[in-house]
Design a protein around this motif. Sequence first.
Motif, PDB file in Angstrom:
ATOM      1  N   ALA A  84       0.834  -1.203   0.000  1.00 18.67           N
ATOM      2  CA  ALA A  84       0.000   0.000   0.000  1.00 18.67           C
ATOM      3  C   ALA A  84       0.869   1.255   0.000  1.00 18.67           C
ATOM      4  O   ALA A  84       1.948   1.278   0.601  1.00 18.67           O
ATOM      5  N   SER A  85       0.397   2.302  -0.671  1.00 17.66           N
ATOM      6  CA  SER A  85       1.150   3.558  -0.728  1.00 17.66           C
ATOM      7  C   SER A  85       0.206   4.726  -0.934  1.00 17.66           C
ATOM      8  O   SER A  85      -0.968   4.556  -1.277  1.00 17.66           O
ATOM      9  N   VAL A  86       0.745   5.922  -0.736  1.00 19.35           N
ATOM     10  CA  VAL A  86      -0.019   7.159  -0.881  1.00 19.35           C
ATOM     11  C   VAL A  86       0.788   8.132  -1.733  1.00 19.35           C
ATOM     12  O   VAL A  86       1.981   8.307  -1.515  1.00 19.35           O
ATOM     13  N   ASP A  87       0.146   8.757  -2.696  1.00 18.52           N
ATOM     14  CA  ASP A  87       0.753   9.829  -3.476  1.00 18.52           C
ATOM     15  C   ASP A  87       0.325  11.147  -2.838  1.00 18.52           C
ATOM     16  O   ASP A  87      -0.824  11.576  -2.984  1.00 18.52           O
ATOM     17  N   ILE A  88       1.238  11.804  -2.102  1.00 18.68           N
ATOM     18  CA  ILE A  88       0.834  12.999  -1.370  1.00 18.68           C
ATOM     19  C   ILE A  88       0.645  14.208  -2.274  1.00 18.68           C
ATOM     20  O   ILE A  88       0.214  15.258  -1.798  1.00 18.68           O
ATOM     21  N   SER A  89       0.950  14.082  -3.578  1.00 15.19           N
ATOM     22  CA  SER A  89       0.679  15.195  -4.477  1.00 15.19           C
ATOM     23  C   SER A  89      -0.815  15.348  -4.743  1.00 15.19           C
ATOM     24  O   SER A  89      -1.280  16.447  -5.048  1.00 15.19           O
ATOM     25  N   ASP A  90      -1.570  14.249  -4.625  1.00 17.05           N
ATOM     26  CA  ASP A  90      -3.018  14.345  -4.826  1.00 17.05           C
ATOM     27  C   ASP A  90      -3.818  13.456  -3.880  1.00 17.05           C
ATOM     28  O   ASP A  90      -5.047  13.382  -3.981  1.00 17.05           O
ATOM     29  N   CYS A  91      -3.145  12.781  -2.969  1.00  9.73           N
ATOM     30  CA  CYS A  91      -3.762  11.935  -1.948  1.00  9.73           C
ATOM     31  C   CYS A  91      -4.436  10.691  -2.506  1.00  9.73           C
ATOM     32  O   CYS A  91      -5.236  10.055  -1.817  1.00  9.73           O
ATOM     33  N   THR A  92      -4.118  10.312  -3.734  1.00  9.00           N
ATOM     34  CA  THR A  92      -4.606   9.031  -4.220  1.00  9.00           C
ATOM     35  C   THR A  92      -3.810   7.916  -3.566  1.00  9.00           C
ATOM     36  O   THR A  92      -2.680   8.121  -3.110  1.00  9.00           O
ATOM     37  N   THR A  93      -4.401   6.739  -3.530  1.00  9.89           N
ATOM     38  CA  THR A  93      -3.783   5.626  -2.827  1.00  9.89           C
ATOM     39  C   THR A  93      -3.667   4.409  -3.716  1.00  9.89           C
ATOM     40  O   THR A  93      -4.459   4.205  -4.631  1.00  9.89           O
ATOM     41  N   GLU A  94      -2.673   3.606  -3.421  1.00 10.71           N
ATOM     42  CA  GLU A  94      -2.531   2.283  -4.006  1.00 10.71           C
ATOM     43  C   GLU A  94      -2.793   1.290  -2.878  1.00 10.71           C
ATOM     44  O   GLU A  94      -2.020   1.207  -1.924  1.00 10.71           O
ATOM     45  N   PRO A  95      -3.904   0.546  -2.939  1.00 12.13           N
ATOM     46  CA  PRO A  95      -4.305  -0.255  -1.780  1.00 12.13           C
ATOM     47  C   PRO A  95      -3.458  -1.486  -1.539  1.00 12.13           C
ATOM     48  O   PRO A  95      -3.536  -2.080  -0.462  1.00 12.13           O
ATOM     49  N   GLU A 137      -5.485   0.553   9.414  1.00  9.93           N
ATOM     50  CA  GLU A 137      -5.792   0.682   8.001  1.00  9.93           C
ATOM     51  C   GLU A 137      -4.503   0.879   7.205  1.00  9.93           C
ATOM     52  O   GLU A 137      -3.442   1.168   7.759  1.00  9.93           O
ATOM     53  N   ASN A 138      -4.619   0.779   5.893  1.00  4.12           N
ATOM     54  CA  ASN A 138      -3.543   1.219   5.011  1.00  4.12           C
ATOM     55  C   ASN A 138      -3.298   2.716   5.205  1.00  4.12           C
ATOM     56  O   ASN A 138      -4.196   3.455   5.616  1.00  4.12           O
ATOM     57  N   PRO A 139      -2.111   3.204   4.853  1.00  2.00           N
ATOM     58  CA  PRO A 139      -1.838   4.640   4.974  1.00  2.00           C
ATOM     59  C   PRO A 139      -2.728   5.476   4.060  1.00  2.00           C
ATOM     60  O   PRO A 139      -3.087   5.061   2.952  1.00  2.00           O
ATOM     61  N   THR A 140      -3.071   6.666   4.551  1.00  5.48           N
ATOM     62  CA  THR A 140      -3.831   7.662   3.780  1.00  5.48           C
ATOM     63  C   THR A 140      -3.304   9.050   4.147  1.00  5.48           C
ATOM     64  O   THR A 140      -2.512   9.197   5.080  1.00  5.48           O
ATOM     65  N   CYS A 141      -3.747  10.058   3.439  1.00  4.97           N
ATOM     66  CA  CYS A 141      -3.320  11.425   3.744  1.00  4.97           C
ATOM     67  C   CYS A 141      -3.912  11.910   5.059  1.00  4.97           C
ATOM     68  O   CYS A 141      -5.089  11.681   5.355  1.00  4.97           O
ATOM     69  N   ARG A 142      -3.089  12.597   5.827  1.00  2.00           N
ATOM     70  CA  ARG A 142      -3.584  13.322   6.995  1.00  2.00           C
ATOM     71  C   ARG A 142      -4.372  14.544   6.518  1.00  2.00           C
ATOM     72  O   ARG A 142      -4.167  15.040   5.402  1.00  2.00           O
ATOM     73  N   TRP A 143      -5.232  15.091   7.386  1.00  2.00           N
ATOM     74  CA  TRP A 143      -6.061  16.232   6.997  1.00  2.00           C
ATOM     75  C   TRP A 143      -5.221  17.420   6.547  1.00  2.00           C
ATOM     76  O   TRP A 143      -5.612  18.156   5.618  1.00  2.00           O
ATOM     77  N   SER A 144      -4.057  17.627   7.173  1.00  2.00           N
ATOM     78  CA  SER A 144      -3.216  18.769   6.822  1.00  2.00           C
ATOM     79  C   SER A 144      -2.658  18.619   5.405  1.00  2.00           C
ATOM     80  O   SER A 144      -2.456  19.620   4.694  1.00  2.00           O
ATOM     81  N   THR A 149       2.748  13.684   6.910  1.00  2.00           N
ATOM     82  CA  THR A 149       1.927  13.831   5.701  1.00  2.00           C
ATOM     83  C   THR A 149       0.859  12.756   5.603  1.00  2.00           C
ATOM     84  O   THR A 149      -0.199  12.981   5.003  1.00  2.00           O
ATOM     85  N   THR A 150       1.110  11.594   6.164  1.00  2.00           N
ATOM     86  CA  THR A 150       0.147  10.497   6.110  1.00  2.00           C
ATOM     87  C   THR A 150      -0.067   9.946   7.520  1.00  2.00           C
ATOM     88  O   THR A 150       0.661  10.286   8.461  1.00  2.00           O
ATOM     89  N   LEU A 151      -1.065   9.106   7.643  1.00  2.00           N
ATOM     90  CA  LEU A 151      -1.324   8.411   8.897  1.00  2.00           C
ATOM     91  C   LEU A 151      -1.970   7.073   8.586  1.00  2.00           C
ATOM     92  O   LEU A 151      -2.326   6.786   7.440  1.00  2.00           O
ATOM     93  N   GLN A 152      -2.106   6.257   9.599  1.00  2.00           N
ATOM     94  CA  GLN A 152      -2.848   5.011   9.490  1.00  2.00           C
ATOM     95  C   GLN A 152      -3.966   5.040  10.525  1.00  2.00           C
ATOM     96  O   GLN A 152      -3.720   4.929  11.725  1.00  2.00           O
ATOM     97  N   GLU A 153      -5.199   5.241  10.033  1.00  2.00           N
ATOM     98  CA  GLU A 153      -6.346   5.219  10.929  1.00  2.00           C
ATOM     99  C   GLU A 153      -6.392   3.874  11.628  1.00  2.00           C
ATOM    100  O   GLU A 153      -5.909   2.854  11.106  1.00  2.00           O
TER     101      GLU A 153
END
Length: 639
Positions: free
Chosen positions: A552-563, A593-600, A617-621
């Motif tokens: 799993a990964s997160v693209d912080i340029s647009d917050c899309t995710t690879e699950p 959860e998998n990583p996702t973008c933090r609100w900031s 930049t990211t977190l794991q809920e």
Amino acid sequence: MSKHFGWALPALALAACAPGTTTAKAPEAAADKLAPAASPTRNAYFGDVHVHTSNSFDAYIFGVRATPDDAYRFAKGEAIRHPAGYDIKLSGPPLDFLAVTDHGEYLGVVPAMNTPSSPLSQTAIAQSVFGANATDPGNSFLRVGITVVTGEEIAEIYDRDLIDSVWAATIDSAERNNEPGKFTAFSGYEFTAMMAVPGDGPPAAGNLHRNVIFRGEAPQRLFSTLDSTNPEDLWTWMEGQRSEGRDVLAIPHNSNASNGEMFALQTYNGEPLTAAYADKRMRNEPLVEVSQVKGTSETSPTLSPNDEWADFEQYEYFVGGTTKTTPSAGDFVRPAYKRGLALQETEGFNPYKFGLISSSDTHVAAASLVEEFHWGKTPQDGASPEARRSVPPNGAKTWDGAEDPRTRREITATQFSSSGLAGVWAESNTREAIFDAMKRKETFGTSGPRMKVRFFASMDYTPAMLADAALLERAYDAGVPMGGQLAKVSGDAAPGFLVWAVRDPMSAPLQRAQVVKVWTDGGETHEAIHDVACSGGALPDAATHRCPDNGASVDISDCTTEPGAGADELKAYWQDPDFDADLEAAYYVRVLENPTCRWSTWDAVRNGTPPNPELHTTLQERAWSSPIWYAGFDRLTNQ
């Protein structure tokens, strides 16, 4: 790249241009309009038992005008107005239960100070805050806050009859909004205890706040820190209420900012802990709030250096100021569990045998639960990304040379979380069933998403049960659920644990389920983390007890995710490989959860600027279950 999160960008870009409606996503799986049928194997219900409205002295002075009825409207799925000028609502189904918990101290007094028809509006302190020639509202507000620490009320505005009338109106609002079988509204309030932090630095106080929740009928007069600042006196009052037929419990929160006092090794007055103290505390405080807007109170990286996931939403400041805390064992629930087990082993009692929930501590009557749609804790940090310092100040496009924050709100708001939700396993959506679930600690907390977590233990479970259609019936019949107690066993056989987690379908897939173990051995305490279920069907490494990377990964340029290999469901049968039948231990589940973008980071993406480099930049809920305790010494004096 998955667009699981990216769909929200156009709508939020429009919302940034003009006041509109900001929505917090809710799970599709709960979108049916029928409430779950009453079930002997219990349903998961989600709610918030920590909500402030305009009746709280601090919320009103911040600019909040929402009422308890507004808070219930939001929880039931309606839109309400954020004080910063835009609408906020849940986009899916409502919450299952809610308690409005305004500060008992000066309840409704500050709104009366701003009401011309009220005699309180003519007082000097009211004129200094709200008068035409208001001179120093900030200092006047500080005077109110200091009395919560000292317990010495400001006589000119302490109108107990007014407080009683606002409390009666709060109870009436809960009664109007309670719909047995569909939505549960509890009467409640906050007991806002604080302890001054000694030293030569800026004034600071350790947090000893509790939310007081009534099962049904509530008394005509509440008990606040202006009656006594000692939480032990609150427990005595609560026991008096119980003797009169009004069942009640208290839920401490923000132990992470308590200066080591929430789970101390002495009483409020510095006396030794006793079995009577432990019994009384557990009768009155069966739960602790593990996550909310002011961070997470599970543990900290300094206290759990071998926990790779300990650095999650760490709030570094004392409540109401910018003085930084120093994490100690008395501040966090995992070290508190260890302290309790050590006391059980050496003294025969455990004052820290509590379950876990989360709630929000929103001060705008509406919880900000979803990272994509963060509206902060107060009107000030909810006003704009600039106000919460998630984007560069003054319209800059980079953080190079950006000035340091100058206000308390800018300093602390970056650490506010979009959290959290209380989860309970109850037979039905009624006050009685949900309160009783909280009392027996069959509860869990989440950092916002509606993950469902089950946890059972028994000496009679087998791995084959995982495929049994009657798994839940068998689990209850043969073992204990979260919040329960396993008796001492003979021989070397280890108990079997059942772990079961289901994702929130509107949030990220699940990455792993873990069992966190704490135990004591000859007065020494220990902790260990075991991954017990991995996404993609992978197995934990036998030596490290960790799942492999699931991709799993997160693209912080647009917050899309690879699950990657994220899971909709994780289920496991687990036995402790290091089990010792003679040692005290406690076990709880943590689901990631998998990583996702933090609100900031979401704020920065919408603004077209880099994330604040000072922030994650990211977190794991995640979700946390209440523990299951194992008794190694047959000397229990409380449950």
